[in-house]
Motif scaffolding. Structure first.
Motif, PDB file in Angstrom:
ATOM      1  N   SER A  35       0.840  -1.195   0.000  1.00  0.00           N
ATOM      2  CA  SER A  35       0.000   0.000   0.000  1.00  0.00           C
ATOM      3  C   SER A  35       0.877   1.247   0.000  1.00  0.00           C
ATOM      4  O   SER A  35       2.003   1.241   0.508  1.00  0.00           O
ATOM      5  CB  SER A  35      -0.918   0.011   1.219  1.00  0.00           C
ATOM      6  N   ALA A  36       0.358   2.292  -0.557  1.00  0.00           N
ATOM      7  CA  ALA A  36       1.097   3.554  -0.645  1.00  0.00           C
ATOM      8  C   ALA A  36       1.108   4.245   0.719  1.00  0.00           C
ATOM      9  O   ALA A  36       0.176   4.105   1.502  1.00  0.00           O
ATOM     10  CB  ALA A  36       0.462   4.454  -1.688  1.00  0.00           C
ATOM     11  N   PRO A  37       2.155   4.997   1.002  1.00  0.00           N
ATOM     12  CA  PRO A  37       2.225   5.693   2.284  1.00  0.00           C
ATOM     13  C   PRO A  37       1.268   6.885   2.348  1.00  0.00           C
ATOM     14  O   PRO A  37       0.779   7.364   1.322  1.00  0.00           O
ATOM     15  CB  PRO A  37       3.681   6.159   2.347  1.00  0.00           C
ATOM     16  N   LEU A  38       1.013   7.337   3.534  1.00  0.00           N
ATOM     17  CA  LEU A  38       0.200   8.525   3.821  1.00  0.00           C
ATOM     18  C   LEU A  38      -1.244   8.389   3.343  1.00  0.00           C
ATOM     19  O   LEU A  38      -1.921   9.377   3.099  1.00  0.00           O
ATOM     20  CB  LEU A  38       0.823   9.785   3.200  1.00  0.00           C
ATOM     21  N   GLY A  39      -1.723   7.171   3.161  1.00  0.00           N
ATOM     22  CA  GLY A  39      -3.096   6.959   2.752  1.00  0.00           C
ATOM     23  C   GLY A  39      -3.389   7.292   1.302  1.00  0.00           C
ATOM     24  O   GLY A  39      -4.547   7.409   0.921  1.00  0.00           O
ATOM     25  N   LEU A  40      -2.353   7.429   0.487  1.00  0.00           N
ATOM     26  CA  LEU A  40      -2.542   7.719  -0.933  1.00  0.00           C
ATOM     27  C   LEU A  40      -2.934   6.447  -1.665  1.00  0.00           C
ATOM     28  O   LEU A  40      -2.644   5.342  -1.224  1.00  0.00           O
ATOM     29  CB  LEU A  40      -1.250   8.259  -1.548  1.00  0.00           C
ATOM     30  N   SER A  41      -3.566   6.605  -2.807  1.00  0.00           N
ATOM     31  CA  SER A  41      -3.802   5.442  -3.657  1.00  0.00           C
ATOM     32  C   SER A  41      -2.491   5.093  -4.357  1.00  0.00           C
ATOM     33  O   SER A  41      -1.576   5.920  -4.454  1.00  0.00           O
ATOM     34  CB  SER A  41      -4.897   5.735  -4.680  1.00  0.00           C
ATOM     35  N   THR A  42      -2.414   3.870  -4.862  1.00  0.00           N
ATOM     36  CA  THR A  42      -1.181   3.471  -5.540  1.00  0.00           C
ATOM     37  C   THR A  42      -0.951   4.291  -6.807  1.00  0.00           C
ATOM     38  O   THR A  42       0.187   4.594  -7.155  1.00  0.00           O
ATOM     39  CB  THR A  42      -1.195   1.970  -5.884  1.00  0.00           C
ATOM     40  N   LEU A  43      -2.031   4.679  -7.474  1.00  0.00           N
ATOM     41  CA  LEU A  43      -1.887   5.500  -8.688  1.00  0.00           C
ATOM     42  C   LEU A  43      -1.339   6.878  -8.354  1.00  0.00           C
ATOM     43  O   LEU A  43      -0.442   7.379  -9.031  1.00  0.00           O
ATOM     44  CB  LEU A  43      -3.210   5.617  -9.432  1.00  0.00           C
ATOM     45  N   THR A  44      -1.851   7.487  -7.297  1.00  0.00           N
ATOM     46  CA  THR A  44      -1.351   8.806  -6.891  1.00  0.00           C
ATOM     47  C   THR A  44       0.112   8.727  -6.504  1.00  0.00           C
ATOM     48  O   THR A  44       0.922   9.574  -6.899  1.00  0.00           O
ATOM     49  CB  THR A  44      -2.180   9.348  -5.712  1.00  0.00           C
ATOM     50  N   PHE A  45       0.474   7.699  -5.760  1.00  0.00           N
ATOM     51  CA  PHE A  45       1.871   7.519  -5.367  1.00  0.00           C
ATOM     52  C   PHE A  45       2.747   7.301  -6.597  1.00  0.00           C
ATOM     53  O   PHE A  45       3.840   7.868  -6.699  1.00  0.00           O
ATOM     54  CB  PHE A  45       1.990   6.339  -4.401  1.00  0.00           C
ATOM     55  N   ALA A  46       2.272   6.484  -7.550  1.00  0.00           N
ATOM     56  CA  ALA A  46       3.032   6.232  -8.769  1.00  0.00           C
ATOM     57  C   ALA A  46       3.194   7.507  -9.592  1.00  0.00           C
ATOM     58  O   ALA A  46       4.242   7.731 -10.190  1.00  0.00           O
ATOM     59  CB  ALA A  46       2.348   5.151  -9.602  1.00  0.00           C
ATOM     60  N   LEU A  47       2.153   8.337  -9.640  1.00  0.00           N
ATOM     61  CA  LEU A  47       2.266   9.610 -10.360  1.00  0.00           C
ATOM     62  C   LEU A  47       3.296  10.524  -9.716  1.00  0.00           C
ATOM     63  O   LEU A  47       4.058  11.210 -10.415  1.00  0.00           O
ATOM     64  CB  LEU A  47       0.907  10.305 -10.424  1.00  0.00           C
TER      65      LEU A  47
END
Length: 64
Positions: A35-47
């Motif tokens: 899972s992405a840190p700080l409660g982000l979605s994986t897409l947001t983290f990848a962007l």
């Protein structure tokens, strides 16, 4: 036409980052179940990561 091609060639690191790196990071995280840190979605983290890496490559001229 020549100006358009020069412009596209100039932003190729960003195009590569958003067209290839972002989907690979997103799908890789989903496949592994990370899972992405700080409660982000994986897409947001990848962007964020892929876009930052592409911007770094755009400025310095290299990905590494």
């Amino acid at each position: 036409m020549e100006r358009a091609l020069k412009f596209i060639a100039g932003i190729l690191p960003l195009v590569f980052a958003f067209a290839f790196l972002v989907p690979v990071i997103d799908q890789g995280m989903q496949a592994v179940g990370v899972s992405a840190p700080l409660g982000l979605s994986t897409l947001t983290f990848a962007l964020i990561v892929g876009g930052g890496w592409g911007l770094f490559a755009q400025i310095t001229g290299r990905f590494i």
